[in-house]
Structures are given as structure tokens and as C-alpha cells.
Design an enzyme around this catalytic site. Structure first.
Site, short mmCIF file in Angstrom:
data_model
loop_
_atom_site.label_atom_id
_atom_site.label_comp_id
_atom_site.label_asym_id
_atom_site.label_seq_id
_atom_site.Cartn_x
_atom_site.Cartn_y
_atom_site.Cartn_z
N SER A 194 0.94 -1.31 0.19
CA SER A 194 0.53 -0.02 -0.12
C SER A 194 0.35 1.18 -0.33
CB SER A 194 -0.56 0.45 1.09
OG SER A 194 -0.36 -0.05 2.42
N LYS A 195 0.49 2.37 0.01
CA LYS A 195 0.76 3.31 -0.10
C LYS A 195 1.50 3.34 0.93
CE LYS A 195 -2.17 6.29 -2.67
NZ LYS A 195 -3.65 6.48 -2.50
N ARG A 196 1.89 2.86 2.19
CA ARG A 196 2.59 3.43 3.15
C ARG A 196 4.11 2.89 3.02
NH1 ARG A 196 2.23 0.00 7.26
NH2 ARG A 196 0.20 -1.25 5.92
N HIS A 197 4.17 2.45 1.89
CA HIS A 197 4.90 1.42 1.07
C HIS A 197 5.88 2.15 0.94
CE1 HIS A 197 2.99 -2.08 3.02
NE2 HIS A 197 4.06 -2.48 4.06
N GLY A 198 5.34 3.52 -0.61
CA GLY A 198 5.90 3.56 -0.55
C GLY A 198 5.41 3.98 -2.53
#
Ligand code: GLU
Ligand code: ZN
Length: 498
Positions: free
Chosen positions: A254-258
Site C-alpha cells: 500500500s501507499k505506506r510502503h512507497g
């Protein structure tokens, strides 16, 4: 039998890594089998679908080089390929299911459904979903009510007390108790629009889809789809649910990872070959020890047997490595074409947004051989070669001499630079190898190490101790500009020393 598969995105968001992986695998599978790859827009969610996302889909696929044999933009034997243009078909098919007692009209108001939900919550009931209230309305009565215009939906009558079994190409046999399936899901909404389930199954059947390769997130919908196929009397396609894509922490990517949207990765300076190559390996293993694949090579070696069951881990470092590798493989012209928009935006040719003139363009193209080995992203390139287009801001005098400096360091640097000044105009017209030999000989004459001679020159010309190759830079700047830069640095150091 010809293999036919499809990518069936809902235009409700930007194309991201997961979606593109699905598109790519379907593309590769169809190509590997001399089959047909279909693009279908599943735009039945009227509130969330947006033409901007359709545009993004086309742009992204064009950039990545994913094309289809049939689709909304190019047509094909099963057109239209946009679900909102096929509404009559879904209505007709839903009514056929009613006639065959496989589906029924439901007249429950949203308020009634909400009341059931609240009552269950209050009594801590474990039941969820619809209570099948309207399933027992006599058929003739329901038909009359629907015909009179009473608002209603059509629901699938899930066969009770049964188990649904299907085969997944990757996961094997899957059994699902019907009681665990959403009780009688809606097929056709009050406004006459189909739900995802109905439209998806009807279209896969009508479009002759033989293989459904899709993300594992859709697995819970598959038993329902299998029941739908059976209700229609159709043979389901072969299913293959692709391994999940996780972040390095084992959670769904998800966006949390990049960055996950392709747009954003593109803006960050990724090249398309790196993305295609890396994404094609997410959940698949090809040849041992081979890292680089062109799209054509991937299409030639793709096989469902090479898919892994285990989730794929998305590794941004590996992707960056691919990116740097592909940047290095490009010709100067190719790389310049890709890097130019970033350079224009960074304003290295003048003001932000200024295009290069012909001479700057020539230098820019040649400069690619100076940065190719040093750039991980296209966005790294402009700042690394900005000094070729305007004289750099010179750093503090201490940057011109060795870190372990003594009291004479500044005067030494001035002396070395003065020697260097007389050499740069000659080095600027030599090949790299000649310049190398030349500076070695000159350093020897002057009784210094070549490195000592070169270091202040490098700072004077590029503005930094670490820079792209100096000889190449001198050649691109030309003799005159090179000398001016050294004089400029000398003036600065001299004024610092008084
Ligand atoms: N419209 C669905 C999606 O957005 C399609 C899922 C499927 O492939 O069946 O991914
Ligand atoms: Zn009802």
C-alpha cells in the site's frame, strides 16, 4: 481452442502496481499462447467511475507497452467493451435467471435492511447480510409488483445447504460452503445497473473468456461467480488467482510502503522497462539467474506453471536496481529523450520550464554518457549535469584542497589551479585516454600527484568534489568556457586568501 483472457479494471482510481501486474500477466499469458487479450471497462459503479481514470489507464498501458487485441478504444467482435454500454444485456440475463427460478425480485427498502442490521447488532447475532425475506414471495406476485413499477432489485438465489467447488489453476481445488457465501447477493440494482458479479460473469461468458487471471483479493467472489455460471447453465472459465503483492513488512502493498501508482513512479524517474521487468517477476519465476527480460522475451517464456503460490514481496530496492540498470543500457539519445522533461522542469537550461536551444540539446545528449553510470532515477540526472549549462555556485575554499589540510593548503590550491589553468584548454580537445596520459605527465613535471592537480580543477569546473568525469566535462564545455571557470575559481580563492 483459442485462449482468451482479459484485464477488467474499474475506472475508480489510478493504475497501480497490483492492477498493472494483473494486466501484464494477462497480456503475457495471451501472447505466450497466441491467444487474445481483451480490455474491458467495468464502470458499473456510477458514483466512483471517472473518465479521468480511464484516461490514466490508457496512458499507463501505452507507457508500459501493454496493448490489447480487443477493447473499448479499438473495438472487436464482442463490442462494446464498456459495461455501462451493455446494460440491456445484463437486464435480459437477470430476468432469465428469474424465469429459471435462480434469482428473485426483492422489494426491501434500504430502511428495512438497515433495521435488520441494527437488530442483529443489538442481539449480537452472528448472521450477516440479507435475510432472504423476499425469496418466498410467490413468483407471479413478485412479477406483478415489479411490472407495476415498484422499486426492486434482483437477487441471486444461492442454493442452500450445498457446497461450491471449483478448481484454481494455482491454488488447486477450493471448496466453499454456500452458507458462507453472502446470502443472495444483488445482481441488478434498483436503477437497472448490474452489480460487479453479474456484469463480470455475463461478460466473461459473452466475450468467450477462457481464463480469468486476477488478483487473489477476488477469490472470495469466485464461489459466487461459479454459482452464477451454474445458474445460467454455462461452463465457467479457468480461474487463476495471482499471488498477493506484499510490502517488505508482510502486509499488503500500500501507499505506506512507497509510491504504488504508476503515475507517481513515473514522476519519480522510473523507466518503463524496469517496471515491466520487475512487475513481471512478482509472483513468477522464470530462468534461474536471468534478471533482464524484454517484453517479447517475457511473452515467450510466460507460463502459468511458473507462477508461485507464495505471496510476492515488492522490493523497492530491487526495482531501483533494475531502474539504474536500464538507464545504463540506454543510448545517449534514448536517455536524453527520457530525461529531458525532468531537466526542463528543473530549469537547467535557464528558467524553470525552459527548453534547451540546439547547442544545449547537443551537449545534453552527449552528457548522458557522463551520468549513465551514476543515475538510479531519471530525476537524478538534471542536478548532476546542471554545471554544464551554467557556471556552478562555487563551494567554500576548503573544498578546493585535501581534507587534511595544513597552513599552506590555500596557497597550494591556488598554485595547483594556476598550473591546471594552462592545461584545461588542451585537455578539452583530447580524448579521455589522451587527457589522462597528458595530466599524468604534467603532474610529474610539476612534482605533484595527478589527483592533487585534478581535484581543485574538478571543483572549479563542476562546483563539487564528486562529479561526473572531469575530462568529459571539459570536452563538453569546450576550451574557452573551461578556462573561464578555472579563472573564476582562482579569483575566488585569491580573494579568500587576502
Ligand atoms: N472490475 C474488477 C477489478 O476492478 C475485475 C476483477 C476481475 O478480474 O474479475 O479489478
Ligand atoms: Zn427483500
Amino acid at each position: 481452442m483459442q485462449i482468451r483472457d482479459r484485464y477488467a479494471p474499474s475506472p475508480t482510481g489510478l493504475q497501480h502496481i497490483g492492477g498493472v501486474r494483473t494486466a501484464l500477466f494477462n497480456y503475457l499469458f495471451a501472447h505466450s499462447q497466441e491467444g487474445a487479450f481483451v480490455l474491458r471497462l467495468e464502470d458499473t459503479d456510477r458514483t466512483r467511475s471517472d473518465p479521468a481514470f480511464v484516461h490514466n489507464l490508457y496512458e499507463t498501458c501505452a507507457w508500459l507497452g501493454i496493448s490489447w487485441d480487443e477493447g473499448p478504444d479499438i473495438g472487436g467482435p464482442y463490442a462494446p467493451y464498456i459495461q455501462s454500454e451493455r446494460l440491456e444485456l445484463y437486464k435480459r440475463r437477470a430476468r432469465e435467471l428469474i424465469a429459471a427460478d435462480k434469482a428473485y425480485y426483492c422489494f426491501c427498502s434500504p430502511e428495512r435492511l438497515e433495521t435488520i442490521r441494527q437488530e442483529r447488532e443489538a442481539s449480537r447475532s452472528r448472521e450477516t447480510g440479507y435475510d432472504r425475506h423476499c425469496r418466498s414471495i410467490p413468483k407471479a406476485e413478485a412479477a406483478a409488483r415489479a411490472a407495476s413499477g415498484e422499486p426492486c432489485v434482483i437477487r441471486l438465489a444461492i442454493p442452500l445447504d450445498k457446497t461450491t467447488t471449483f478448481h484454481d489453476r494455482l491454488l488447486g481445488t477450493i471448496e466453499w460452503k454456500n452458507e458462507d457465501i453472502n446470502p443472495d447477493p444483488v445482481l441488478l440494482k434498483t436503477d437497472g445497473f448490474p452489480t460487479y458479479h453479474l456484469a463480470n460473469v455475463v461478460d466473461d461468458h459473452h466475450m468467450g473468456i477462457t481464463h480469468v487471471l486476477r488478483a487473489q483479493e477476488w477469490l472470495p467472489s469466485t464461489p459466487l461467480h461459479v454459482i452464477l455460471y451454474a445458474s445460467f447453465g454455462w461452463t465457467p472459465p479457468e480461474f487463476c488467482h495471482l499471488p498477493m503483492v506484499m510490502g517488505p513488512d508482510g502486509k499488503k502493498l500500500s501507499k505506506r510502503h512507497g509510491a504504488t501508482s504508476i503515475d507517481e513512479l513515473r514522476r519519480q524517474g522510473y523507466v518503463s522497462e524496469a517496471l515491466v521487468n520487475y512487475v513481471a517477476l512478482l509472483g513468477a519465476s522464470y530462468e534461474e539467474g536471468k534478471d533482464f527480460y524484454t517484453c517479447a522475451e517475457l511473452a515467450a517464456c510466460f507460463s502459468l506453471d511458473k507462477l508461485n503460490k507464495a505471496p510476492a514481496v515488492f522490493d523497492y530496492k530491487k526495482l531501483a536496481w533494475y531502474n539504474a540498470s536500464y538507464i545504463r543500457m540506454k543510448t545517449n539519445e534514448e536517455l536524453a529523450r527520457l530525461a529531458l522533461p525532468f531537466a526542463v522542469e528543473a530549469g537547467i537550461f535557464g528558467k524553470t520550464g525552459q527548453e534547451p536551444d540546439a547547442e544545449q540539446k547537443r551537449i545534453f545528449i552527449e552528457a548522458m554518457s557522463l551520468v549513465k553510470e551514476r543515475a538510479t532515477f531519471l530525476t537524478d540526472i538534471p542536478s548532476k549535469i546542471a554545471y554544464l549549462f551554467s557556471a556552478p555556485v562555487l563551494p567554500d575554499a576548503s573544498e578546493f584542497f585535501p581534507k587534511k589540510a595544513d597552513a599552506h593548503a590555500l596557497s597550494n590550491a591556488i598554485e595547483l589551479l594556476t598550473v591546471g589553468k594552462n592545461l584545461v584548454s588542451r585537455m578539452a580537445v583530447m580524448t579521455e585516454a589522451d587527457a589522462e596520459a597528458f595530466i599524468k605527465a604534467e603532474a610529474e613535471n610539476a612534482g605533484v600527484k595527478p589527483g592533487d592537480l585534478l581535484m581543485p580543477l574538478r571543483v572549479a569546473v563542476t562546483g563539487a568534489r564528486v562529479s561526473p568525469p572531469l575530462f568529459g566535462s571539459l570536452r563538453l564545455l569546450g576550451a574557452e568556457a573551461s578556462v573561464l571557470r578555472v579563472e573564476r575559481a582562482l579569483a575566488k580563492l585569491t580573494s579568500d586568501s587576502v
